[in-house]
Write an enzyme that holds these catalytic residues in place. Structure first.
Site, short mmCIF file in Angstrom:
data_model
loop_
_atom_site.label_atom_id
_atom_site.label_comp_id
_atom_site.label_asym_id
_atom_site.label_seq_id
_atom_site.Cartn_x
_atom_site.Cartn_y
_atom_site.Cartn_z
N GLY A 116 -7.81 11.35 14.37
CA GLY A 116 -6.86 12.36 13.92
C GLY A 116 -6.17 13.00 15.11
O GLY A 116 -6.64 12.90 16.25
N CYS A 139 -12.86 8.05 17.41
CA CYS A 139 -11.92 8.93 18.12
C CYS A 139 -12.21 10.40 17.81
O CYS A 139 -13.22 10.93 18.23
CB CYS A 139 -10.49 8.52 17.79
SG CYS A 139 -9.26 9.24 18.93
N TYR A 140 -11.34 11.06 17.05
CA TYR A 140 -11.60 12.45 16.66
C TYR A 140 -12.93 12.56 15.93
O TYR A 140 -13.64 13.55 16.05
CB TYR A 140 -10.46 12.96 15.80
CG TYR A 140 -10.59 14.41 15.37
CD1 TYR A 140 -10.33 15.44 16.26
CD2 TYR A 140 -10.97 14.73 14.07
CE1 TYR A 140 -10.45 16.77 15.86
CE2 TYR A 140 -11.09 16.05 13.66
CZ TYR A 140 -10.83 17.07 14.56
OH TYR A 140 -10.96 18.38 14.16
N HIS A 147 -10.37 2.83 19.06
CA HIS A 147 -10.09 2.45 17.67
C HIS A 147 -10.42 0.97 17.45
O HIS A 147 -9.62 0.10 17.80
CB HIS A 147 -8.62 2.71 17.34
CG HIS A 147 -8.26 4.15 17.24
ND1 HIS A 147 -8.37 4.87 16.06
CD2 HIS A 147 -7.80 5.02 18.18
CE1 HIS A 147 -7.99 6.12 16.28
NE2 HIS A 147 -7.64 6.24 17.55
N GLU A 204 -10.42 -0.51 14.64
CA GLU A 204 -9.70 -1.01 13.46
C GLU A 204 -8.35 -1.64 13.78
O GLU A 204 -7.79 -2.39 12.97
CB GLU A 204 -9.51 0.12 12.44
CG GLU A 204 -8.56 1.23 12.86
CD GLU A 204 -9.20 2.36 13.66
OE1 GLU A 204 -8.64 3.46 13.66
OE2 GLU A 204 -10.25 2.10 14.28
N SER A 229 10.02 -4.59 -12.05
CA SER A 229 11.07 -4.73 -11.04
C SER A 229 11.23 -6.17 -10.56
O SER A 229 12.26 -6.53 -10.01
CB SER A 229 10.76 -3.84 -9.83
OG SER A 229 9.63 -4.34 -9.12
N ASP A 266 4.12 -6.13 -6.93
CA ASP A 266 3.24 -5.10 -7.47
C ASP A 266 3.38 -4.97 -8.98
O ASP A 266 2.40 -5.05 -9.72
CB ASP A 266 3.52 -3.75 -6.81
CG ASP A 266 3.40 -3.81 -5.30
OD1 ASP A 266 2.69 -4.69 -4.80
OD2 ASP A 266 4.02 -2.97 -4.62
N LYS A 305 -1.51 -3.94 -0.23
CA LYS A 305 -0.49 -4.94 -0.54
C LYS A 305 -1.02 -6.37 -0.38
O LYS A 305 -0.79 -7.23 -1.24
CB LYS A 305 0.73 -4.73 0.36
CG LYS A 305 1.81 -5.80 0.23
CD LYS A 305 2.53 -5.72 -1.11
CE LYS A 305 3.58 -4.65 -1.08
NZ LYS A 305 4.44 -4.67 -2.28
#
Length: 514
Positions: free
Chosen positions: A55, A82-83, A171, A173, A225, A229, A370
């Site tokens: 963060g 991290c944070y 990090h 990730e 649409s 999704d 996604k």
């Protein structure tokens, strides 16, 4: 018995969603909750392990997001990033100070004390990692040992083996950290003892059964649409409730060339979906007349969509549910703590419809990212040309026609964009990139065609690589392919005499121009 699920507390990092993705990629179900979530909600989730995200805040400043110490008393393994590492040190009796040598970007990490987190990691004694911090841990809490350092900080990783609490200043990730996914997997499987039991096949089966139970014999209306999704949401609902699903496709006049025919015809024919096509193009274009501000465009299109959809949905008797292709990033964004991302622009994913129409929501994809939606599409048997259809914004071409939207300008863009799509498909680059499209700029430039001087429009090409649209970089397409696109657009699209290439990344730019 463990529930085999991971809770990620979001302290505002731009990378929080990536943590969840890495955990799920390892076959373990995970969810992101804001750091100030109600503790009862955390207990109800019954996590088997806890990850504290990074963060932008500092534990040295007043008003910073805090760690509820109840979570550490749950007796489950914890990983702070991290944070999250600084929070653990600060709350458990260690000391955090402002770093004189802040680290942002790539750094070298050197593992110590043979930590289980780095089992199987190549070059763990000189590992390339991604740092992003201004503070550092200067003294470890009691019971913790150092597990790694960097060139600038003495404690870049720490752990309490007995309590299974570990922390990393870097990090793991992000893709920039070498073997970062393996480090996360070591925490999941070797520290927390979890099993890789979560799969897309099981998700699809259980979700369809849950939809049957949720909806029963009621009718569901869904705005289709043609994007991946809404299509996957529609097919899953159709498998659950059959003809009680009513899909509405609204042609807003802002679609790509041939899109209406492709979407409505294909899905109705091949999946036997109830699809009603509504041509409201003139209504949308009338509302957009003279409008240049992009945010105003988005809102007008959103309001008009709600109006049209509401009108058509009310004509269907017995509808009790509204189906939506809401994805997990949308859910996270609606409740995140200072974001995984701040709101940069408004979206109109059928926003406002539940309140206006007094319908219950049914969102079969609300737990998926996604790329996971595409995996679900494979499980459902959708063809590849739908699965790999590139993202297309809800406001359509209106935000790729920079400035006022007119039918003439839309037609110029449609023709140019069709050339871009065709060339990408013919060269096999369509599936290699995240997104590629044309943008019509609000300026004209001088050109020469034959012996005549021209003063015509400019088309920009925006083609990017990304994993999830949170970050993106411009795609390094072959110069021959770019040349073909440019030559064809200038030669075949009347009113264009110049093509330029957008070579900016996100951040600081966005993928779309508006």
């Amino acid at each position: 018995m463990q529930d085999n699920r991971v809770l990620i507390l979001d302290f505002g990092s731009q990378f929080t969603q990536l943590i969840a993705r890495r955990v799920r990629e390892a076959g373990v179900y995970s969810e992101i909750h804001p750091c100030n979530v109600d503790p009862e909600r955390v207990k109800a989730f019954k996590p088997s392990a806890l990850i504290l995200s990074g963060g932008p805040s500092s534990v040295l400043e007043g008003g910073c997001p805090e760690l509820n110490m109840e979570y550490l008393e749950m007796g489950i393994p914890v990983l702070g990033i991290c944070y999250g590492m600084q929070l653990l040190a600060h709350n458990l009796g260690g000391r955090v100070v402002a770093s004189t040598d802040r680290e942002y970007g790539r750094a070298q990490f050197y593992a110590q004390n043979d930590s289980i987190l780095f089992d199987g990691v190549e070059d763990k004694d000189d590992l390339t990692v991604w740092m992003s911090h201004g503070d550092r841990v200067e003294a470890l809490p009691d019971g913790f040992v150092p597990m790694g350092k960097s060139d600038s900080i003495e404690f870049a990783a720490m752990g309490n083996v007995e309590k299974k609490i570990y922390a990393l200043q870097f990090h793991p990730e992000v893709a920039h950290t070498t073997d970062g996914s393996l480090i996360i997997q070591n925490f999941l499987f070797k520290v927390a003892g979890l099993k890789a039991t979560w799969s897309m096949s099981s998700f699809v089966d259980t979700t369809i059964e849950a939809l049957k139970e949720q909806v029963g014999d009621a009718k569901v209306v869904l705005g289709l649409s043609g994007g991946i999704d809404s299509t996957v949401a529609a097919v899953m609902l159709h498998k659950a409730i059959g003809k009680n699903l009513h899909c509405i496709f609204v042609d807003n006049g802002l679609l790509r060339m041939g899109e209406r025919e492709e979407v409505v015809g294909f899905l109705a024919e091949h999946f036997d979906l109830n699809v009603k096509m509504v041509d409201a193009s003139q209504e949308f274009l009338a509302d957009l007349k003279g409008v240049e501000d992009p945010e105003r465009k988005r809102k007008l299109i959103g309001y008009k969509f709600i109006e049209v959809f509401d009108r058509e949905a009310k004509a269907i008797e017995g509808v009790k549910f509204l189906g939506q292709g809401t994805l997990y990033p949308d859910v996270i964004e609606s409740e995140s703590f200072k974001g995984p991302s701040a709101v940069i622009k408004s979206h109109h994913n059928v926003g406002g419809l539940p309140e206006k129409m007094n319908l219950k929501l049914v969102e079969p994809l609300r737990e998926l990212f996604k790329d996971e939606v595409r995996r679900a599409a494979y499980e459902l048997g959708l063809p590849e040309h739908i699965i790999w259809r590139q993202p297309f914004p809800g406001p359509g071409l209106s935000i790729r026609v920079i400035g006022e939207v007119t039918e003439e300008r839309l037609q110029i863009l449609r023709l140019a964009d069709r050339i871009v799509q065709n060339e990408m498909l013919a060269s096999d680059w369509y599936r290699k990139v995240w997104q590629g499209f044309a943008v019509l700029l609000p300026l004209k430039t001088v050109g020469v065609m034959g012996d005549d001087r021209t003063y015509e429009n400019v088309i920009a090409l925006r083609i990017v690589d990304s994993l999830d649209a949170m970050t993106a970089d411009w795609s390094r397409l072959p110069s021959e392919l770019l040349a073909r696109m440019s030559n064809r657009i200038i030669r075949e699209v009347k009113g264009v005499n110049r093509v330029v290439l957008d070579i900016s990344s996100k951040p600081p730019s966005t993928i779309e121009w508006e």
